[in-house]
Enzyme design. Structure first.
Site, PDB file in Angstrom:
ATOM      1  N   SER A   6       1.208  -2.039  12.549  1.00 30.22           N
ATOM      2  CA  SER A   6       1.370  -0.582  12.563  1.00 30.22           C
ATOM      3  C   SER A   6       2.690  -0.247  13.235  1.00 30.22           C
ATOM      4  CB  SER A   6       0.219   0.067  13.342  1.00 30.22           C
ATOM      5  OG  SER A   6       0.473   1.427  13.627  1.00 30.22           O
ATOM      6  N   TYR A  21      -4.491  -0.178  21.265  1.00 28.95           N
ATOM      7  CA  TYR A  21      -4.258  -0.319  19.826  1.00 28.95           C
ATOM      8  C   TYR A  21      -2.814  -0.735  19.564  1.00 28.95           C
ATOM      9  CZ  TYR A  21      -3.856   0.735  14.872  1.00 28.95           C
ATOM     10  OH  TYR A  21      -3.633   0.626  13.525  1.00 28.95           O
TER      11      TYR A  21
END
Length: 257
Positions: free
Chosen positions: A138, A148
């Site tokens: 990401s 994350y």
């Protein structure tokens, strides 16, 4: 025909990879937790494109699930030529607002599963002198923004290092770093998306097409959109301290609601 194994294949980016690869004539091994959705997906892709679609129900948050996929990747009689490590999720909440159990589950899926499955796949691929791995990360990997982002930063660093170590072996590895994509990801995490500007959203099918083209070019990191490439260029020039504050404010504005 070659065979591709896709984790998290039944929705979002994983489903887009399945559609694209099936249309190109690749046989598939579809991996996800939901047996019913896997069966429906396999039937649709087989009927539409005439490819073989094998299903493997596995939960990559468990040792048993990871081991089942490792075993399939190590099958030398039915080799996998392309692995797409796509399975992943997000937790709603800031650091210390998320339970330790949920944090550790994320690390299991985003890090341990990626490490073990990449290793199982590339060992077999190296012996054949060909193959590819796409690890879905990401753009959050490039900014200091919680567990994350940290887990996705690991995916990028690991993939780049492994790609260097396997240079000349015929095996290609690439970290795919998308931005916001309209999938089930945010809904499953309980994250609001109404406040995310329209220009920040990416189309999953176009993203996958760009990613596969980047893999063919030999890239080890793919940011498959000019808008996000420009944003990441700005990120590289921004001091880390300032970037941390900006990332925190952006997360409050565009993150979980």
């Amino acid at each position: 025909m070659t065979t591709a194994l896709i984790t998290g294949s039944t929705a979002g980016i994983g489903a887009a990879f399945a559609r694209r690869l099936a249309a190109q004539g690749h046989n598939l091994v579809l991996v996800a937790r939901d047996t019913k959705r896997l069966g429906e997906q396999a039937t649709e892709l087989h009927d539409r494109h005439g490819i073989e679609a094998e299903v493997l129900a596995a939960d990559l948050a468990t040792d048993e699930g990871i081991a089942a996929v490792e075993q399939r990747l190590g099958d030398r009689t039915h080799p996998v030529d392309l692995l797409v490590n796509n399975a992943g999720f997000g937790n709603k909440g800031r650091y210390l607002e998320v339970s330790m159990a949920d944090e550790l589950t994320m690390l299991k899926v985003h890090i341990e599963a990626v490490l073990r499955l990449t290793s199982a796949a590339t060992e077999s691929m190296r012996s054949r002198g060909r193959g590819g791995v796409i690890n879905v990360a990401s753009v959050a990997a490039f900014v200091p923004r919680g567990t994350y982002g940290a887990s996705k930063a690991w995916v990028v660093q690991f993939t780049q290092g492994a790609a260097r170590d396997l240079g000349g072996s015929g095996v290609r590895l690439m970290a795919l770093c998308p931005g916001f994509v309209r999938t089930e990801f945010h809904q499953r995490a309980g994250m609001g998306t109404d406040n995310i500007p329209g220009w920040m959203w990416l189309d999953a099918d176009k993203l996958v097409a760009a990613a596969l083209a980047d893999l063919a070019r030999g890239k080890t990191v793919s940011i498959p959109d000019p808008r996000y490439k420009a944003l990441m260029g700005v990120v590289k020039l921004t001091p880390r301290g300032l970037l941390g504050g900006m990332s925190s404010r952006t997360g409050r504005k565009y993150g979980p609601q």
